[in-house]
Design a protein around this motif. Sequence first.
Motif, mmCIF file in Angstrom:
data_model
loop_
_atom_site.group_PDB
_atom_site.id
_atom_site.type_symbol
_atom_site.label_atom_id
_atom_site.label_comp_id
_atom_site.label_asym_id
_atom_site.label_seq_id
_atom_site.Cartn_x
_atom_site.Cartn_y
_atom_site.Cartn_z
ATOM 1 N N SER A 18 0.850 -1.191 0.000
ATOM 2 C CA SER A 18 0.000 0.000 0.000
ATOM 3 C C SER A 18 0.891 1.247 0.000
ATOM 4 O O SER A 18 1.750 1.398 0.871
ATOM 5 N N PRO A 19 0.655 2.172 -0.953
ATOM 6 C CA PRO A 19 1.460 3.406 -0.947
ATOM 7 C C PRO A 19 1.206 4.253 0.299
ATOM 8 O O PRO A 19 2.067 5.026 0.721
ATOM 9 N N PHE A 20 0.002 4.083 0.888
ATOM 10 C CA PHE A 20 -0.323 4.839 2.105
ATOM 11 C C PHE A 20 0.455 4.270 3.298
ATOM 12 O O PHE A 20 0.914 4.991 4.165
ATOM 13 N N MET A 63 -11.191 -8.405 5.142
ATOM 14 C CA MET A 63 -10.675 -7.803 6.381
ATOM 15 C C MET A 63 -11.369 -8.416 7.600
ATOM 16 O O MET A 63 -12.607 -8.501 7.625
ATOM 17 N N ASP A 86 -5.977 5.696 8.754
ATOM 18 C CA ASP A 86 -5.710 6.725 7.733
ATOM 19 C C ASP A 86 -4.263 7.232 7.841
ATOM 20 O O ASP A 86 -3.841 7.728 8.893
ATOM 21 N N SER A 87 -3.564 7.143 6.715
ATOM 22 C CA SER A 87 -2.137 7.494 6.708
ATOM 23 C C SER A 87 -1.897 8.953 7.088
ATOM 24 O O SER A 87 -0.916 9.265 7.775
ATOM 25 N N SER A 88 -2.780 9.864 6.650
ATOM 26 C CA SER A 88 -2.552 11.282 6.969
ATOM 27 C C SER A 88 -2.737 11.521 8.471
ATOM 28 O O SER A 88 -1.972 12.273 9.088
ATOM 29 N N ARG A 129 -3.165 -1.707 -9.718
ATOM 30 C CA ARG A 129 -4.290 -2.627 -9.467
ATOM 31 C C ARG A 129 -4.580 -3.521 -10.686
ATOM 32 O O ARG A 129 -4.663 -4.750 -10.527
ATOM 33 N N ASP A 170 -2.161 11.678 -2.411
ATOM 34 C CA ASP A 170 -3.081 10.676 -1.864
ATOM 35 C C ASP A 170 -4.359 10.519 -2.689
ATOM 36 O O ASP A 170 -5.020 9.484 -2.618
ATOM 37 N N ILE A 201 -6.738 -7.388 2.476
ATOM 38 C CA ILE A 201 -7.764 -6.388 2.144
ATOM 39 C C ILE A 201 -8.955 -6.998 1.393
ATOM 40 O O ILE A 201 -9.997 -6.376 1.275
ATOM 41 N N ALA A 261 -12.768 0.490 6.166
ATOM 42 C CA ALA A 261 -12.177 -0.687 5.501
ATOM 43 C C ALA A 261 -11.002 -0.308 4.610
ATOM 44 O O ALA A 261 -10.948 -0.642 3.423
ATOM 45 N N ARG A 262 -10.061 0.416 5.212
ATOM 46 C CA ARG A 262 -8.856 0.830 4.490
ATOM 47 C C ARG A 262 -7.633 0.484 5.319
ATOM 48 O O ARG A 262 -7.680 0.492 6.551
ATOM 49 N N ILE A 263 -6.532 0.217 4.626
ATOM 50 C CA ILE A 263 -5.245 0.103 5.290
ATOM 51 C C ILE A 263 -4.422 1.329 4.894
ATOM 52 O O ILE A 263 -4.666 1.889 3.816
ATOM 53 N N PRO A 264 -3.489 1.780 5.723
ATOM 54 C CA PRO A 264 -3.043 1.195 6.976
ATOM 55 C C PRO A 264 -3.789 1.767 8.185
ATOM 56 O O PRO A 264 -4.535 2.732 8.076
HETATM 57 N N1 LIG Z 1 -7.107 7.791 2.936
HETATM 58 C C1 LIG Z 1 -6.564 6.491 3.233
HETATM 59 C C2 LIG Z 1 -6.556 5.666 1.963
HETATM 60 C C3 LIG Z 1 -6.096 4.260 2.221
HETATM 61 C C4 LIG Z 1 -6.426 3.316 1.070
HETATM 62 O O1 LIG Z 1 -7.151 3.657 0.136
HETATM 63 N N2 LIG Z 1 -5.893 2.093 1.176
HETATM 64 C C5 LIG Z 1 -6.204 1.070 0.205
HETATM 65 C C6 LIG Z 1 -4.981 0.196 -0.088
HETATM 66 S S1 LIG Z 1 -3.688 1.084 -0.843
HETATM 67 C C7 LIG Z 1 -7.246 0.130 0.780
HETATM 68 O O2 LIG Z 1 -7.289 -0.075 1.966
HETATM 69 N N3 LIG Z 1 -8.085 -0.451 -0.053
HETATM 70 C C8 LIG Z 1 -9.036 -1.391 0.395
HETATM 71 C C9 LIG Z 1 -9.986 -1.787 -0.672
HETATM 72 O O3 LIG Z 1 -9.854 -1.270 -1.777
HETATM 73 O O4 LIG Z 1 -10.848 -2.607 -0.383
HETATM 74 C C10 LIG Z 1 -5.163 6.621 3.833
HETATM 75 O O5 LIG Z 1 -4.521 7.652 3.575
HETATM 76 O O6 LIG Z 1 -4.732 5.737 4.595
#
Ligand SMILES: N[C@@H](CCC(=O)N[C@@H](CS)C(=O)NCC(=O)O)C(=O)O
Length: 233
Positions: free
Chosen positions: A13-15, A40, A72-74, A121, A108, A37, A51-54
């Motif tokens: 994950s780039p985040f 989860m 949320d990375s930010s 992807r 982001d 992912i 439902a997002r990482i990290p």
């Molecule tokens: N705003 C979030 C975005 C995180 C995000 O979009 N992560 C993606 C992976 S890179 C994710 O969890 N995707 C889950 C999915 O698509 O189901 C952050 O900055 O952490």
Amino acid sequence: MTAPYILYGSPLSPFQRKAEAVLALKGLDYDCEAINIMAMPEWYLAISPLARIPALRDTSIAAEGPDGTIADSSAICGFLEKKCPAPAAYPEDPYLHGRALWLEEYADSAMAMAGGGGVFRPIIFAAMTGKEPDLDTARQTWNEKLPPLWDYLEAQLDGGTYFLGDTLSIADIAIAAQLMQTDLIVTPFDAAKWPALTAFLEAMNAHEIFQRNLAACQKMLAKMVPEKFDLNA
Ligand SMILES: N[C@@H](CCC(=O)N[C@@H](CS)C(=O)NCC(=O)O)C(=O)O
């Protein structure tokens, strides 16, 4: 012994890469815990309801459950800056601070959507599920959607080493983390068209704060991408 911080997610994950780089910049020890992912677990959704990482755990606050965690990375990077101010990841000057947040958001949102959603992807998610990579989508994104984003970044760099003044900041970290998402699997963009951005990416690829994440990514991608894809038209 458990490290003071746990990062839930995936190095791919780039985040997560952005959060890892800030942890590394500040010299903080952390463990990584993988989250699938595609499915989860409930305990993780309680921590990250979108439902997002990290997500990050500060084990000095709580060792399990939602307490002590930040999704949320930010939000993670903002928290780390407050908790461990030195070395700073955000400029002190109010205007530069605002610019850093804007460039982080640019990375982001627009960069993640094109590079992550439109290139990484279609290639890697396909490979992970045993399908052929969708190179048509990846090639179209690479040649049509990404160049205007690179043009903006090239102009912002204005021949410099960093995006804001002469110091590394969250802007550089966030932008590099997204550029790396495609650079890990695709041959470089045209250095003649984007010379400052090429030099920036090379410097960030060699920077110590990215080494742990990049090594983990290269290990995970080795079988799926034995050779980088050439998407240049
Ligand atoms: N705003 C979030 C975005 C995180 C995000 O979009 N992560 C993606 C992976 S890179 C994710 O969890 N995707 C889950 C999915 O698509 O189901 C952050 O900055 O952490």
